[in-house]
Write a protein that holds these residues in place. Structure first.
Motif, PDB file in Angstrom:
ATOM      1  N   ALA A  11      17.640  -9.735  71.566  1.00 51.16           N
ATOM      2  CA  ALA A  11      17.547 -10.538  72.795  1.00 51.16           C
ATOM      3  C   ALA A  11      17.175  -9.663  73.985  1.00 51.16           C
ATOM      4  CB  ALA A  11      18.868 -11.252  73.045  1.00 51.16           C
ATOM      5  N   LYS A  12      17.727  -8.461  74.053  1.00 49.15           N
ATOM      6  CA  LYS A  12      17.406  -7.529  75.140  1.00 49.15           C
ATOM      7  C   LYS A  12      15.925  -7.148  75.089  1.00 49.15           C
ATOM      8  CE  LYS A  12      18.728  -3.032  77.079  1.00 49.15           C
ATOM      9  NZ  LYS A  12      17.516  -2.236  76.908  1.00 49.15           N
ATOM     10  N   GLU A  13      15.426  -6.863  73.902  1.00 49.82           N
ATOM     11  CA  GLU A  13      14.007  -6.498  73.756  1.00 49.82           C
ATOM     12  C   GLU A  13      13.114  -7.671  74.144  1.00 49.82           C
ATOM     13  OE1 GLU A  13      12.743  -3.510  73.038  1.00 49.82           O
ATOM     14  OE2 GLU A  13      14.651  -2.559  72.634  1.00 49.82           O
ATOM     15  N   ARG A  14      13.484  -8.885  73.768  1.00 50.37           N
ATOM     16  CA  ARG A  14      12.694 -10.072  74.130  1.00 50.37           C
ATOM     17  C   ARG A  14      12.690 -10.271  75.645  1.00 50.37           C
ATOM     18  NH1 ARG A  14      15.771 -12.692  70.119  1.00 50.37           N
ATOM     19  NH2 ARG A  14      14.769 -12.424  68.113  1.00 50.37           N
ATOM     20  N   ALA A  15      13.840 -10.043  76.269  1.00 52.79           N
ATOM     21  CA  ALA A  15      13.937 -10.190  77.724  1.00 52.79           C
ATOM     22  C   ALA A  15      13.037  -9.169  78.423  1.00 52.79           C
ATOM     23  CB  ALA A  15      15.380 -10.035  78.178  1.00 52.79           C
ATOM     24  N   GLU A  16      13.015  -7.933  77.925  1.00 51.43           N
ATOM     25  CA  GLU A  16      12.143  -6.910  78.501  1.00 51.43           C
ATOM     26  C   GLU A  16      10.675  -7.294  78.321  1.00 51.43           C
ATOM     27  OE1 GLU A  16      13.182  -3.156  76.735  1.00 51.43           O
ATOM     28  OE2 GLU A  16      15.024  -2.982  77.902  1.00 51.43           O
ATOM     29  N   GLU A  17      10.343  -7.865  77.163  1.00 51.68           N
ATOM     30  CA  GLU A  17       8.962  -8.295  76.922  1.00 51.68           C
ATOM     31  C   GLU A  17       8.567  -9.389  77.918  1.00 51.68           C
ATOM     32  OE1 GLU A  17       6.108 -10.434  73.605  1.00 51.68           O
ATOM     33  OE2 GLU A  17       8.221 -10.161  73.143  1.00 51.68           O
ATOM     34  N   GLU A  18       9.499 -10.289  78.220  1.00 53.60           N
ATOM     35  CA  GLU A  18       9.205 -11.360  79.179  1.00 53.60           C
ATOM     36  C   GLU A  18       8.944 -10.798  80.575  1.00 53.60           C
ATOM     37  OE1 GLU A  18      11.804 -14.747  79.230  1.00 53.60           O
ATOM     38  OE2 GLU A  18      11.976 -14.714  77.052  1.00 53.60           O
TER      39      GLU A  18
ATOM     40  N   ALA B  44      12.370  -6.311  64.542  1.00 56.68           N
ATOM     41  CA  ALA B  44      13.118  -5.394  63.681  1.00 56.68           C
ATOM     42  C   ALA B  44      14.628  -5.573  63.861  1.00 56.68           C
ATOM     43  CB  ALA B  44      12.714  -3.956  63.973  1.00 56.68           C
ATOM     44  N   PHE B  45      15.079  -5.676  65.113  1.00 60.27           N
ATOM     45  CA  PHE B  45      16.501  -5.868  65.370  1.00 60.27           C
ATOM     46  C   PHE B  45      16.975  -7.203  64.805  1.00 60.27           C
ATOM     47  CE2 PHE B  45      16.167  -2.781  69.065  1.00 60.27           C
ATOM     48  CZ  PHE B  45      16.940  -1.798  68.452  1.00 60.27           C
ATOM     49  N   ALA B  46      16.183  -8.259  64.989  1.00 60.37           N
ATOM     50  CA  ALA B  46      16.572  -9.576  64.478  1.00 60.37           C
ATOM     51  C   ALA B  46      16.645  -9.540  62.952  1.00 60.37           C
ATOM     52  CB  ALA B  46      15.583 -10.636  64.943  1.00 60.37           C
ATOM     53  N   GLY B  47      15.714  -8.845  62.320  1.00 64.20           N
ATOM     54  CA  GLY B  47      15.718  -8.718  60.864  1.00 64.20           C
ATOM     55  C   GLY B  47      16.924  -7.953  60.343  1.00 64.20           C
ATOM     56  N   ALA B  48      17.445  -7.050  61.173  1.00 64.83           N
ATOM     57  CA  ALA B  48      18.607  -6.254  60.787  1.00 64.83           C
ATOM     58  C   ALA B  48      19.917  -6.924  61.216  1.00 64.83           C
ATOM     59  CB  ALA B  48      18.511  -4.868  61.397  1.00 64.83           C
ATOM     60  N   GLY B  49      19.824  -8.129  61.779  1.00 64.26           N
ATOM     61  CA  GLY B  49      21.023  -8.850  62.177  1.00 64.26           C
ATOM     62  C   GLY B  49      21.620  -8.386  63.497  1.00 64.26           C
ATOM     63  N   ARG B  50      20.870  -7.642  64.283  1.00 64.28           N
ATOM     64  CA  ARG B  50      21.365  -7.154  65.578  1.00 64.28           C
ATOM     65  C   ARG B  50      20.760  -8.026  66.682  1.00 64.28           C
ATOM     66  NH1 ARG B  50      20.633  -0.855  65.702  1.00 64.28           N
ATOM     67  NH2 ARG B  50      21.779  -1.139  67.630  1.00 64.28           N
ATOM     68  N   GLU B  51      21.292  -9.237  66.780  1.00 65.97           N
ATOM     69  CA  GLU B  51      20.711 -10.243  67.670  1.00 65.97           C
ATOM     70  C   GLU B  51      20.828  -9.856  69.146  1.00 65.97           C
ATOM     71  OE1 GLU B  51      18.202 -12.921  68.266  1.00 65.97           O
ATOM     72  OE2 GLU B  51      18.818 -12.578  66.201  1.00 65.97           O
TER      73      GLU B  51
END
Length: 150
Positions: A78-85, A67-74
């Protein structure tokens, strides 16, 4: 026990001043504690139930990142992806598409299911066989494809 490992890793992350791991594990432990007190009586969760909670939390992070990537809030994505990892380190390895297809095929054959009318029974059998090692959407797509051609 998985909960003890989470708490131990949280202490280590705090000592190492790793803010990402610290905040992610705090969130995960809070989600586990909320699940423990949900319902009529508070109780300790089994490792399988804790894995289920962590899987849901990882899915939330993945969806939020999209959702953030789709809204242009990279930066937020990235923070959400890092938490998922971080959470992925506590989850069982995900199955490949070929492995999911084989497990679904075996589950359908063992239960003697075919045709789209048996989708509910087929999903129940397939999810039990996969046991949290693949996302429900991937399993559902494979079950649907195999029932349609079989």
């Amino acid at each position: 026990m998985l909960k003890e490992r989470l708490e131990s890793d949280l202490r280590e992350a705090m000592k190492a001043r790793d803010e990402l791991v610290t905040s992610t594990l705090r969130m995960a432990i809070t989600a586990v504690r909320n699940a423990e007190v949900a319902g009529k009586a508070a109780r300790e969760l089994s490792d399988e139930e804790i894995l289920s909670v962590l899987t849901k939390e990882a899915k939330k992070r993945r969806e939020a990142a999209e959702a953030f990537a789709g809204a242009g809030r990279e930066a937020q994505a990235a923070k959400e992806r890092a938490e998922e990892e971080v959470l992925a380190g506590y989850l069982p390895a995900q199955l490949s598409d070929e492995e999911v297809a084989g497990i679904v095929r075996d589950a359908l054959a063992a239960a003697g299911l075919s045709g789209m009318a048996s989708m509910g029974q087929a999903m129940k059998a397939a999810q039990a066989a996969v046991a949290g090692r693949a996302e429900g959407g991937r399993v559902a797509a494979e079950v649907r494809a195999q029932l349609a051609k079989g």
